[in-house]
Scaffold this motif. Structure first.
Motif, PDB file in Angstrom:
ATOM      1  N   HIS A  67      65.435  72.406  41.032  1.00 37.16           N
ATOM      2  CA  HIS A  67      65.229  72.428  39.577  1.00 37.16           C
ATOM      3  C   HIS A  67      66.563  72.487  38.844  1.00 37.16           C
ATOM      4  N   HIS A  69      68.194  74.521  36.723  1.00 43.12           N
ATOM      5  CA  HIS A  69      69.029  75.663  36.343  1.00 43.12           C
ATOM      6  C   HIS A  69      70.412  75.514  36.959  1.00 43.12           C
ATOM      7  N   HIS A  72      71.493  76.139  40.451  1.00 40.25           N
ATOM      8  CA  HIS A  72      70.974  75.222  41.479  1.00 40.25           C
ATOM      9  C   HIS A  72      71.628  73.833  41.413  1.00 40.25           C
ATOM     10  N   HIS A 157      58.109  77.172  37.776  1.00 44.65           N
ATOM     11  CA  HIS A 157      59.224  78.029  37.322  1.00 44.65           C
ATOM     12  C   HIS A 157      59.812  77.536  36.003  1.00 44.65           C
ATOM     13  N   ASP A 178      63.232  78.418  42.972  1.00 44.47           N
ATOM     14  CA  ASP A 178      62.738  79.593  42.254  1.00 44.47           C
ATOM     15  C   ASP A 178      61.239  79.467  42.027  1.00 44.47           C
TER      16      ASP A 178
HETATM   17 ZN    ZN Z   1      65.775  78.919  38.239  1.00 46.65          ZN
END
Ligand code: ZN
Length: 456
Positions: A67, A69, A72, A157, A178
């Protein structure tokens, strides 16, 4: 087929810490990475971001991204700098979110000439990143030679978040990325997985449970009403990705159902404004209840009173708008961004309110406010905190301890081994112990750098 069909996983970073997700999966002549995130938090940890990767970037076949974020995706430009030319694969929204997030990070990090980040966070490396990128829908299977199959399942998430499932030699390996705090206001629940042989899972909240998730919306409404009655300014420091859109969605329904009085509400974050456009574009990924609202023709993140302030001058002009009003701005932990200007202006006033809606890490201004400090240093000035401080913890984007166990319980009959990562050591170890005690399964919390063999 070679005799040794086993796979190896190296927890390069993102083990023993919440951030910096970066795992190497190798075997049968192939090398795959799962995530390539920035380590965030303490300064010492930040510095390890710029150490060489413990693998040869040019030998990696595919980088999978769970994902968008920054913990990551944040080191992808570094991977490119070190010679990565393979494919990058994620869901469709994750690709678009990453493009925006990396550009935003570039503006910050490329100023660090001392550590050579101006050579890593370049327009060129971000363009290369996107040019290597291919996408999958959830459940779509990608076949890779040497007998590997990959697919993403909805992690619930943030928009586009996926658990990566790998099928190889009849065995199933799942990297969770996550895991969402389902039910979420916007997203579908985390998909149930029953048949993984090996699980590599997050543990941000491995050792604690969330409070009052059911009351989060009513608490938000109460804080907004109290501020209105005091004729104050309500400032909300918030994360630009997911939390902002959740809050806008909740406020949208409050305004349109006349549950709160009308007042100016400013979305004062260029990053959040751009990301909200991605949410509008990909509303087909929302949960059923939200899709019903979409079907009525309502714009989920736009309502009477909302004003997006993209330009700096527009942001500064908010100060002259009469109360009551609400300002939503980044960053979520008040460690930079436009929110700090608002904090300097409004925190001294007894009638104003600051509302914290997320985790506040040690060492951030947000944490000092959360901890009740009465004097703060903001943008070079001493600022007295006289405003009301309110907290809503129910908007966390991560599953809590009990729900992490529940997630694993669905596969308890099948799973051979669970590796608990992406948490502070005490959190990961606590969860591993709980999985062993409650579900009687083999679980451990590996250290950063550790390598394990998956028998396949
Ligand atoms: Zn995350």
């Amino acid at each position: 087929m070679p005799n040794d069909t086993n796979l190896k996983v190296t927890f390069c970073s993102g083990a023993g810490t919440v951030t910096g997700s970066n795992f190497l999966l190798e075997g049968n002549g192939k090398k795959f990475l799962i995530d390539c995130g920035l380590i965030q938090g303490e300064k010492l940890a930040d510095d390890t971001n710029w150490d060489p990767f413990p693998y040869d970037a040019s030998k990696i076949d595919i980088l999978f991204i769970t994902h968008g974020h920054i913990d990551h995706i944040g080191r992808i430009p570094k991977l490119i700098s070190e010679g990565f030319t393979g494919k990058i694969i994620s869901t469709i929204p994750t690709k678009e979110i990453t493009a925006i997030m990396l550009e935003d990070t570039m503006h910050l990090l490329s100023r660090d000439v001392e550590r050579g980040l101006d050579k890593i966070y370049t327009e060129d490396n971000i363009k290369k990143t996107i040019s290597l990128w291919e996408t999958l829908e959830y459940h779509q299977v990608l076949n890779v030679d040497h007998g590997f199959q990959f697919s993403f399942y909805d992690a619930g998430h943030i928009l586009g978040s996926g658990m990566l499932e790998i099928v190889y030699n009849g065995k199933k390996i799942v990297f969770t990325g996550d895991l969402g705090n389902s039910p979420s206001p916007l997203l579908p629940d985390t998909e149930v997985i029953t048949d993984a042989d090996y699980l590599i899972m997050e543990s941000t909240y491995g050792d604690r449970n969330h409070e009052n998730r059911n009351e989060r919306k009513s608490k938000l409404m109460q804080v907004i009403k109290d501020n209105y009655n005091r004729k104050g300014t309500l400032i909300i420091p918030t994360f630009s990705l997911e939390r902002t859109q959740e809050l806008l969605y909740e406020m949208d329904s409050m305004v349109e159902n006349n549950l709160i009085p009308r007042m100016p509400i400013f979305l004062d974050s260029p990053l959040a404004i751009r990301l909200t456009d991605i949410y509008v574009k990909y509303e087909k990924y929302f949960n059923k209840e939200t899709l019903k609202v979409v079907a009525t023709g309502d714009e989920l993140f736009d309502f009477p009173g909302l004003k997006e302030t993209l330009l700096t001058d527009e942001s500064k002009a908010i100060l002259h708008v009469p109360n009551p009003k609400i300002i939503i701005a980044g960053s979520g932990m008040s460690n930079g961004g436009r929110i700090t200007h608002h904090e300097k202006n409004y925190l001294p006033n007894v009638n104003d309110t600051i509302l914290l809606t997320g985790y506040q890490a040690l060492g951030t201004l947000g944490r000092l406010i959360f901890d009740g400090a009465k004097r703060l240093h903001i943008l070079g000035e001493e600022v007295k905190l006289n405003a009301h401080v309110e907290t809503i913890s129910g908007y966390s984007g991560h599953k809590d301890s009990d729900h992490l166990v529940e997630f694993v319980q669905n596969m308890a009959n099948k799973v051979k081994k669970v590796y608990v990562v992406m948490g502070e050591p005490k959190s990961s170890m606590f969860l591993a112990q709980k999985l062993r005690d409650n579900l009687n399964i083999d679980a451990s919390a590996p250290d950063a750098g550790e390598q394990v063999t998956l028998e396949c």
